[in-house]
Design a protein around this motif. Structure first.
Motif, PDB file in Angstrom:
ATOM      1  N   ARG A   1       0.978  -1.266   0.116  1.00 44.31           N
ATOM      2  CA  ARG A   1      -0.206  -0.024   0.090  1.00 44.31           C
ATOM      3  C   ARG A   1       0.844   1.169   0.122  1.00 44.31           C
ATOM      4  NH1 ARG A   1      -1.015  -2.696   4.370  1.00 44.31           N
ATOM      5  NH2 ARG A   1      -0.860  -0.824   5.686  1.00 44.31           N
ATOM      6  N   PRO A   2       1.566   1.557  -1.023  1.00 44.10           N
ATOM      7  CA  PRO A   2       2.556   2.500  -1.209  1.00 44.10           C
ATOM      8  C   PRO A   2       1.982   4.230  -0.923  1.00 44.10           C
ATOM      9  CG  PRO A   2       2.281   1.759  -3.280  1.00 44.10           C
ATOM     10  CD  PRO A   2       1.537   0.790  -2.053  1.00 44.10           C
ATOM     11  N   GLU A   3       2.825   4.677  -0.134  1.00 42.05           N
ATOM     12  CA  GLU A   3       2.286   6.084   0.028  1.00 42.05           C
ATOM     13  C   GLU A   3       3.076   7.111  -0.777  1.00 42.05           C
ATOM     14  OE1 GLU A   3       1.746   6.858   4.700  1.00 42.05           O
ATOM     15  OE2 GLU A   3       3.314   5.509   4.304  1.00 42.05           O
ATOM     16  N   VAL A   4       4.114   6.671  -1.552  1.00 41.58           N
ATOM     17  CA  VAL A   4       4.953   7.229  -2.309  1.00 41.58           C
ATOM     18  C   VAL A   4       5.593   6.379  -3.454  1.00 41.58           C
ATOM     19  CG1 VAL A   4       7.345   8.635  -2.845  1.00 41.58           C
ATOM     20  CG2 VAL A   4       5.979   8.878  -0.518  1.00 41.58           C
ATOM     21  N   ILE A   5       5.320   6.832  -4.883  1.00 42.82           N
ATOM     22  CA  ILE A   5       6.002   6.005  -5.847  1.00 42.82           C
ATOM     23  C   ILE A   5       6.953   6.793  -6.519  1.00 42.82           C
ATOM     24  CG2 ILE A   5       5.544   5.123  -8.257  1.00 42.82           C
ATOM     25  CD1 ILE A   5       2.669   4.373  -7.412  1.00 42.82           C
ATOM     26  N   LEU A   6       8.070   6.199  -6.478  1.00 40.85           N
ATOM     27  CA  LEU A   6       9.440   6.747  -7.451  1.00 40.85           C
ATOM     28  C   LEU A   6       9.435   5.835  -8.579  1.00 40.85           C
ATOM     29  CD1 LEU A   6      11.872   6.642  -4.422  1.00 40.85           C
ATOM     30  CD2 LEU A   6      10.498   8.591  -5.062  1.00 40.85           C
ATOM     31  N   ALA A   7       9.675   6.631  -9.667  1.00 43.16           N
ATOM     32  CA  ALA A   7       9.612   6.344 -11.035  1.00 43.16           C
ATOM     33  C   ALA A   7      11.079   6.855 -11.884  1.00 43.16           C
ATOM     34  CB  ALA A   7       8.332   5.995 -11.981  1.00 43.16           C
ATOM     35  N   GLY A   8      11.831   6.234 -12.046  1.00 45.59           N
ATOM     36  CA  GLY A   8      12.965   6.957 -12.986  1.00 45.59           C
ATOM     37  C   GLY A   8      13.202   6.294 -14.385  1.00 45.59           C
ATOM     38  N   ASP A   9      13.231   7.425 -15.300  1.00 49.33           N
ATOM     39  CA  ASP A   9      13.470   7.091 -16.510  1.00 49.33           C
ATOM     40  C   ASP A   9      12.455   6.045 -17.301  1.00 49.33           C
ATOM     41  OD1 ASP A   9      15.392   8.060 -18.379  1.00 49.33           O
ATOM     42  OD2 ASP A   9      16.697   7.784 -16.696  1.00 49.33           O
ATOM     43  N   VAL A  10      11.185   6.110 -16.762  1.00 48.46           N
ATOM     44  CA  VAL A  10      10.119   5.185 -17.481  1.00 48.46           C
ATOM     45  C   VAL A  10       9.347   5.784 -18.724  1.00 48.46           C
ATOM     46  CG1 VAL A  10       9.784   4.331 -15.046  1.00 48.46           C
ATOM     47  CG2 VAL A  10       8.335   6.283 -15.796  1.00 48.46           C
ATOM     48  N   PHE A  11       9.548   6.928 -19.202  1.00 48.91           N
ATOM     49  CA  PHE A  11       8.858   7.241 -20.255  1.00 48.91           C
ATOM     50  C   PHE A  11       9.851   7.289 -21.538  1.00 48.91           C
ATOM     51  CE2 PHE A  11       6.606   9.174 -16.628  1.00 48.91           C
ATOM     52  CZ  PHE A  11       5.394   8.827 -17.099  1.00 48.91           C
ATOM     53  N   TYR A  12      10.260   6.145 -21.691  1.00 45.33           N
ATOM     54  CA  TYR A  12      11.424   6.045 -22.925  1.00 45.33           C
ATOM     55  C   TYR A  12      10.908   5.517 -24.184  1.00 45.33           C
ATOM     56  CZ  TYR A  12      11.104   1.311 -21.099  1.00 45.33           C
ATOM     57  OH  TYR A  12      10.566  -0.009 -20.679  1.00 45.33           O
ATOM     58  N   SER A  13       9.672   5.254 -24.111  1.00 46.97           N
ATOM     59  CA  SER A  13       9.220   4.592 -25.421  1.00 46.97           C
ATOM     60  C   SER A  13       7.837   4.956 -25.579  1.00 46.97           C
ATOM     61  CB  SER A  13       9.407   3.175 -25.831  1.00 46.97           C
ATOM     62  OG  SER A  13       8.330   2.661 -25.119  1.00 46.97           O
ATOM     63  N   PRO A  14       7.156   4.940 -26.921  1.00 45.65           N
ATOM     64  CA  PRO A  14       5.778   5.632 -27.122  1.00 45.65           C
ATOM     65  C   PRO A  14       4.728   4.378 -26.833  1.00 45.65           C
ATOM     66  CG  PRO A  14       6.811   5.159 -29.378  1.00 45.65           C
ATOM     67  CD  PRO A  14       8.089   5.050 -28.264  1.00 45.65           C
TER      68      PRO A  14
END
Length: 197
Positions: A121-134
């Motif tokens: 049940r996360p309160e924070v999501i971290l996402a690095g470099d996830v928008f790399y392709s269409p």
């Protein structure tokens, strides 16, 4: 499996990761080809978005302190490790590639912190470099928007990959991140840490 060495993260040298040390590109490690049944070893590199997130979390521990954190598409686990070092109550690292999760857990152990592979049940999501392709960007956007609707604080590190939906985010910080030239065709990338609105 590529040969790695325990090396300090350029933008967050207080963290060390098992990384490829020779100057190679991602697809050099796969014999120059992409196979959908075997993802390339993204986890063998520390990407600019993850480095920026790690630096931000280390400099702003209140972002994660005492909270349940999920590092989505963890790669090497750098953001998860930063969250654990910054006092998060629980940190989970997940990735579509099981080898990335294994690498993140191994890197966490090397840094003396505990990271699991099951989000709680996360309160924070971290996402690095996830928008790399269409193809990937809309899927990630959907996941993050759903989390935000459920009051999860969503932080993304992005070096301007081109598929980032900046209209949904507010910029928090900007870093010039050292990167391997063989990987990025540059020696540094200006990378922003964003919070989803």
């Amino acid at each position: 499996m590529p040969t790695t060495a325990l090396l300090p993260v350029p933008l967050a040298p207080e963290i060390s990761l098992h990384l490829v040390k020779e100057p190679v590109g991602l697809f050099d490690l796969t014999g120059g080809e992409f196979r959908s049944d075997e993802p390339p070893p993204f986890w063998a590199f520390v990407w600019a978005g993850g480095q920026a997130l790690a630096r931000y979390v280390l400099d702003h521990p209140e972002t994660v302190a005492g909270k349940r954190v999920h590092d989505l598409a963890t790669g090497s686990g750098v953001a998860a490790i930063a969250a654990a070092r910054s006092g998060a109550a629980h940190v989970a690292a997940t990735d579509l590639d099981p080898a990335a999760v294994a690498a993140a857990l191994r890197n966490a152990r090397a840094n003396g912190v505990t990271v699991g592979d099951t989000p709680d049940r996360p309160e924070v999501i971290l996402a690095g470099d996830v928008f790399y392709s269409p193809a990937v960007a809309p899927q990630i956007t959907k996941i993050l928007r759903e989390a935000r609707r459920n009051s999860v604080d969503v932080l993304v590190g992005d070096p301007g990959r081109g598929y980032f939906p900046d209209r949904l985010f507010t910029a928090l910080a900007e870093y010039t991140v050292p990167v391997p030239a063989a990987l990025e065709e540059a020696e540094s990338l200006v990378t922003t840490v964003w919070r989803m609105r």
